[in-house]
Design a protein around this motif. Sequence first.
Motif, PDB file in Angstrom:
ATOM      1  N   SER A 101      -3.144  -7.673  -4.947  1.00  0.00           N
ATOM      2  CA  SER A 101      -2.978  -6.188  -5.194  1.00  0.00           C
ATOM      3  C   SER A 101      -4.214  -5.393  -6.295  1.00  0.00           C
ATOM      4  N   LEU A 102      -4.860  -4.946  -6.400  1.00  0.00           N
ATOM      5  CA  LEU A 102      -5.938  -4.569  -6.955  1.00  0.00           C
ATOM      6  C   LEU A 102      -5.883  -4.809  -8.847  1.00  0.00           C
TER       7      LEU A 102
ATOM      8  N   GLU B 225      -2.114   5.267  -8.898  1.00  0.00           N
ATOM      9  CA  GLU B 225      -2.739   4.233  -8.036  1.00  0.00           C
ATOM     10  C   GLU B 225      -3.072   3.232  -9.273  1.00  0.00           C
TER      11      GLU B 225
ATOM     12  N   VAL C 297       0.895  -0.727  -0.176  1.00  0.00           N
ATOM     13  CA  VAL C 297      -0.411   0.002  -0.363  1.00  0.00           C
ATOM     14  C   VAL C 297       1.039   0.911   0.272  1.00  0.00           C
TER      15      VAL C 297
ATOM     16  N   ASP D 111      -5.239   9.269  -7.646  1.00  0.00           N
ATOM     17  CA  ASP D 111      -6.123   8.476  -8.294  1.00  0.00           C
ATOM     18  C   ASP D 111      -5.376   7.274  -9.797  1.00  0.00           C
TER      19      ASP D 111
ATOM     20  N   GLY E  76      -7.522  -5.298   3.053  1.00  0.00           N
ATOM     21  CA  GLY E  76      -6.164  -4.770   2.122  1.00  0.00           C
ATOM     22  C   GLY E  76      -5.552  -6.457   2.563  1.00  0.00           C
TER      23      GLY E  76
ATOM     24  N   LYS F  26      -3.026   0.224  -3.810  1.00  0.00           N
ATOM     25  CA  LYS F  26      -3.600   1.449  -3.366  1.00  0.00           C
ATOM     26  C   LYS F  26      -2.782   2.568  -3.677  1.00  0.00           C
TER      27      LYS F  26
ATOM     28  N   VAL G  36      -7.803   0.573   4.525  1.00  0.00           N
ATOM     29  CA  VAL G  36      -7.532   0.060   3.530  1.00  0.00           C
ATOM     30  C   VAL G  36      -6.523  -1.028   4.284  1.00  0.00           C
TER      31      VAL G  36
END
Length: 666
Positions: free
Chosen positions: A173-174, A140, A118, A137, A168, A146, A164
């Motif tokens: 990860s995203l 990211e 993160v 954003d 998380g 994140k 988060v």
Amino acid sequence: MKIEKQTQLYNIALVGQPNTGKSTVFNLLTGMNQHVGNWPGKTVEKKEGEFSYNGNMFRMIDLPGTYSMSANSAEELIARDYLIKKRPNLIIVLVNAATLERNLYLVAEVLALKLPVVIALNMMDVAGDEGKLIRPDVLESRLGVKVVPMVASKKKGLNELLKVLDSGVGKESLRKVSAPQAGREHQSALCEIRRFISGIVPEPYSEDWVALKLLEGDKEIRGLMKSRLDSRWRKLQEVLSQHKHAMKSIVDGRYKWINQVTKGVVDHSIEKVASITARWDKWATHPIIGFFLMIGILIAALALGMAISLPIAMGLLANGRHALEIWASGLMPVSIPWLAGFVQGVIRGVGTVFALIPFLMAMFTVFYFLEDVGYMARIAYLMDRFLSRIGLHGKSFMPLLFSLPCNICGVVASRVVDTHRARLLTILLTPLVPCAAQIAITAYIAGMFFRPFVAITVVICLALLNVLVLGITGLLLDRTLFRSGERLGFIMELPLYHRPNFRIIWNQVWSRTREFIRKASSIIVGFTILIWWLAYFPTGNIDTSYLGQLSVWLTPVGNLMGLEWRMVTVLFASVVSKEAALATMGVIFSAESTADLSEILCTVMTPPGAVAFLVAQMIFLPCVATMGVMCSESKSFKLALGMVVYMGFLSFALAIITYQVLRQFI
């Protein structure tokens, strides 16, 4: 039916470069529930803390500040080994938004470890003040992890970070994480290296990461794999030698990746004539103007700190300790006379420690204020050229400066020095800076024997002698005892100037003060008991005590310096505290007043002998409090003892030379 969430303990690693606000975030999350120690086998500080959120417990490990994941220093190696071997549930990489491009280099190396990450994008307000608009954003989406925007000094973004963390930990990860890759010209070499090490890399290292580090020339990883490859190591070396310039290409690749990531993330379109940092640094880092500006700021800061703290400290020392001694003496049985003296000795030792607290807090406040606004790095930058000649670097200047009022302050302040080698060297050299008591005694005795102008000249020459001795000692230690230690270039980012946060400054001041009390008190009590015992037994009179007998044994050395044994006793008595030297003179010479003492000293010492005494006492053994803190901070009794012995020998040697030379002319 509502199902209660089961409490779990997650390990969180806090990573970041210096000047990113890492300590601020750590303190905000863990509060008072933190532990400070040292990493096993290292002198590098280890900070751990725990906190709970939404039914889960988190253990946060504040890793040493580092610019990269290489193995060039103990700090970098500790951070890297912890992430790889302990594999925390989540890594928080703290990034300074105002210097985003430089901070992303560490992010690039952390992402290569393929652990949950993160990004805490701190100091968003400072970035705005510098004319930068950051789009978290966009960052990211580019990184694939994140990103939480924060202003930690104002607690902004803290709740978002906690959410988060809670959601998380233990998750991927995203999306696919973006990480820099080695250049095309070295891809074939990486493939060949992987074939060599396939199935041999020990857990928990990954083969891809080890191959990359081998190509970079990482000494720690090369040493690890050399022992496992045996005969195949020579063939691997041939491959590595063909790509000996790969490190530069890999670094260039990371910076290229950073440029790609930050496109559209940082907007410099905000109109700004010149940043605050740029305007101030025209003067603050100027080689001439900056030096005199630094001297003025330091004198003003130290004078303010002393003006506030010294009256409080002297009040505690003179009134509080005296009252406690009288109270304790009244409780002691008359039939055991030595017991009262013993209690008084312990009270004086411990009382000295507590009397120093106001002064220490004032000095810590000065230091952390200058550090928080960003000026401390400029001082280190200006002083690096001089200190590098004696094996130190710019950060060692502040501990040496803080030694002027009290050597204890300087030894404790040596914690700001980054590398273990330079920190130890700073600790050992700090007692060679004359403290305020030594300077005062020098001026007092010089005024007894010489006219005002000559006396001033003598004091200035003796102060310059201490500077010369410090420089020569630094050179000797640098080229002998510390020759094989880690030697890094002085790399320090000049942080942006910003408004100080007094709450954070106070937290740091109190934390350091509390740690000083805890570490120093027990050691100082032990030294005080020892010195009192030597000065009291076996007769209860200092003239015939063990301390007095030791001085009698040194009468031949005293004669070489033009001093009788009682003056040698004064030197040893000053080990209890430098301020006690004049009082000790009054006792052993039975002086009823300062005027009487002056007359007596003029009869027992000649001017050459007086100068020799001043030379000896300016370089003589540090006080017991300083010795104790030296042991505590260096974690090495042998090093501290060796420096004390060296100072004792050197003080006598220089005093003998001084007397033997001056007696020929005066």
